[in-house]
Design a protein around this motif. Structure first.
Motif, mmCIF file in Angstrom:
data_model
loop_
_atom_site.group_PDB
_atom_site.id
_atom_site.type_symbol
_atom_site.label_atom_id
_atom_site.label_comp_id
_atom_site.label_asym_id
_atom_site.label_seq_id
_atom_site.Cartn_x
_atom_site.Cartn_y
_atom_site.Cartn_z
ATOM 1 N N GLY A 37 0.842 -1.367 -0.511
ATOM 2 C CA GLY A 37 -0.260 -0.291 -0.420
ATOM 3 C C GLY A 37 0.932 1.343 0.171
ATOM 4 N N VAL A 38 1.797 1.270 0.148
ATOM 5 C CA VAL A 38 2.877 2.638 0.239
ATOM 6 C C VAL A 38 3.989 2.572 -1.033
ATOM 7 N N CYS A 39 4.250 3.979 -1.007
ATOM 8 C CA CYS A 39 4.448 4.050 -2.724
ATOM 9 C C CYS A 39 5.517 4.882 -2.157
ATOM 10 N N HIS A 40 6.947 4.017 -2.919
ATOM 11 C CA HIS A 40 7.859 4.988 -3.642
ATOM 12 C C HIS A 40 7.988 5.938 -4.055
ATOM 13 N N TYR A 41 8.482 7.350 -4.484
ATOM 14 C CA TYR A 41 9.113 8.207 -5.469
ATOM 15 C C TYR A 41 10.262 8.405 -5.108
ATOM 16 N N CYS A 42 10.893 8.452 -6.097
ATOM 17 C CA CYS A 42 11.984 9.068 -6.702
ATOM 18 C C CYS A 42 12.351 10.361 -8.032
ATOM 19 N N PRO A 43 12.316 11.577 -7.651
ATOM 20 C CA PRO A 43 12.513 12.778 -8.634
ATOM 21 C C PRO A 43 13.643 12.118 -9.414
ATOM 22 N N MET A 44 13.382 12.980 -10.480
ATOM 23 C CA MET A 44 14.430 13.003 -11.594
ATOM 24 C C MET A 44 15.462 13.693 -10.763
ATOM 25 N N GLY A 45 16.565 13.181 -10.879
ATOM 26 C CA GLY A 45 17.347 13.544 -10.642
ATOM 27 C C GLY A 45 17.928 13.102 -9.484
ATOM 28 N N HIS A 46 17.454 12.164 -8.653
ATOM 29 C CA HIS A 46 17.431 12.051 -7.472
ATOM 30 C C HIS A 46 18.285 10.434 -7.656
ATOM 31 N N GLU A 47 18.696 9.340 -6.358
ATOM 32 C CA GLU A 47 19.668 8.247 -6.468
ATOM 33 C C GLU A 47 18.778 7.429 -5.327
ATOM 34 N N HIS A 48 18.455 5.938 -5.878
ATOM 35 C CA HIS A 48 17.545 5.601 -4.979
ATOM 36 C C HIS A 48 18.572 3.894 -5.519
ATOM 37 N N GLY A 49 17.671 3.160 -4.211
ATOM 38 C CA GLY A 49 17.368 1.717 -4.352
ATOM 39 C C GLY A 49 16.948 0.793 -3.536
ATOM 40 N N MET A 50 16.812 -0.125 -2.979
ATOM 41 C CA MET A 50 15.786 -1.026 -2.888
ATOM 42 C C MET A 50 16.308 -2.206 -2.556
ATOM 43 N N VAL A 51 16.107 -3.022 -1.269
ATOM 44 C CA VAL A 51 16.278 -4.465 -0.227
ATOM 45 C C VAL A 51 14.941 -5.382 0.163
#
Length: 112
Positions: A79-93
């Protein structure tokens, strides 16, 4: 247009963006968007990467995990939405005990 993920071929991506184990994805792409249904098994990760030409929206369908974004962490759960805007860095495990299933949209932003 209807996309049936059951009818799209599944791709296995070892060490996606330098992450651990593998990601599995069924995806559609055109010149403006990538739309994916993905799975990370327990212990699998998507390594940190920067979105230079677009953003990324990740909706959690099932499982749990942690997203990293710009040096911080965010818990992932259904039910959670993760948002990564343009120009940002992310990853997930996937740091849970069951598959982490995600629906992802990566729109490519174009100059006006």
């Amino acid at each position: 247009m209807i996309l049936s993920f059951d009818e799209l071929p599944e791709k296995v991506i070892p060490r996606f963006h330098g992450g651990e184990k593998e990601a599995r994805a069924r995806a559609f792409a055109d010149s403006r968007n990538r739309i994916m249904l993905g799975t990370l098994v327990p212990g699998a990760s998507i390594g940190p990467h920067r979105h230079e030409t677009g953003s990324e929206i990740v909706y959690i369908i099932s499982g749990t995990g942690t997203a990293w974004m710009d040096g911080g962490t965010e818990p992932l759960r259904p039910g959670v939405c993760h948002y990564c805007p343009m120009g940002h860095e992310h990853g997930m495990v996937n740091d849970g005990d069951e598959d982490l299933v995600i629906f992802t949209v990566v729109p490519e932003h174009v100059s006006q």
